[in-house]
Design an enzyme around this catalytic site. Structure first.
Site, PDB file in Angstrom:
ATOM      1  CG  ASP A  53      -1.748   1.144   1.486  1.00  0.00           C
ATOM      2  OD1 ASP A  53      -2.407   1.811   0.436  1.00  0.00           O
ATOM      3  OD2 ASP A  53      -1.864   1.514   2.570  1.00  0.00           O
ATOM      4  CG  ASP A  67      -2.593   2.144   6.660  1.00  0.00           C
ATOM      5  OD1 ASP A  67      -2.969   1.572   5.522  1.00  0.00           O
ATOM      6  OD2 ASP A  67      -2.496   3.069   7.069  1.00  0.00           O
TER       7      ASP A  67
END
Length: 214
Positions: A14, A178
């Protein structure tokens, strides 16, 4: 839960909150200062909402986004002012993460999968990856972006598109994010996952790996 690199050939990262540091409140404050009284409702660190979500899913163009934002704000503001306010979300990329990504490419297929938009990606994000005089292609073998794939995490569809385009095997791929929702979606397709937290970033993770694994 311990995460091992054993059997891993691909690393999928990410962007926001994993590679680039974010400050949501700073962005909310900047948009509010322009006159967007509902900026707080639009911004989320995982999945955006409303007009920004449409931009990140590739449903509208940047010019459409600017037009909608001016309507929402209710007064004349320039494209540049909106770009600056949006980019207040992005703090920057620590150099040790950039160094790590270049090192990882020597052994792994390194990829990015990000919910993002062309405005931020072509301005502040590109600037962050230019710190060492390089570009984003020097850090990743492939870059997959929500606005290009017309889908946002945690939708399963975006992970399926990455598998199809990259031809990777999910079971040989470690995904860093996350957001637990994003990780759960990836895991349902067989990806190995690791949740990045403020006290355990990607540099910390790889520093704990044995020399045999990394």
């Amino acid at each position: 839960m311990n995460t091992s690199l054993a059997g891993i050939r691909n690393l999928l990262f990410d962007l926001g909150g994993v590679i680039i540091n974010l400050d949501r409140q700073r962005c909310v404050d900047a948009l509010t200062a322009l006159g967007d009284e509902k900026a707080d409702e639009m911004l989320d660190l995982s999945v955006q909402r409303g007009t920004l979500m449409d931009l990140e899913e590739g449903k509208i163009s940047p010019s459409d986004f600017f037009k909608r934002m001016r309507q929402k704000i209710g007064k004349a503001v320039s494209d540049e002012e909106i770009v600056h306010a949006l980019n207040e979300l992005l703090i920057g990329i620590p150099l040790d993460r950039l160094t790590l990504l270049r090192k990882l490419r020597q052994r792994f297929n390194v990829m990015m999968l990000s919910n993002t938009n062309p405005i931020m990606f072509d301005t502040k994000i590109a600037e962050c990856f230019a710190q060492e005089g390089l570009s984003i292609t020097d850090y990743f073998d492939d870059v997959y972006l929500s606005y290009r794939l017309k889908s946002c995490k945690p939708d399963i569809a975006i992970f399926k598109k990455v598998i199809e385009l990259s031809r990777i095997v999910p079971q040989e791929t470690l995904f860093f994010d996350d957001s637990q929702k994003n990780l759960d979606a990836a895991a349902s397709l067989g990806f190995k996952t690791f949740r990045v937290t403020p006290d355990r970033d990607i540099v910390t993770f790889f520093n704990t790996q044995s020399i045999d694994d990394f």
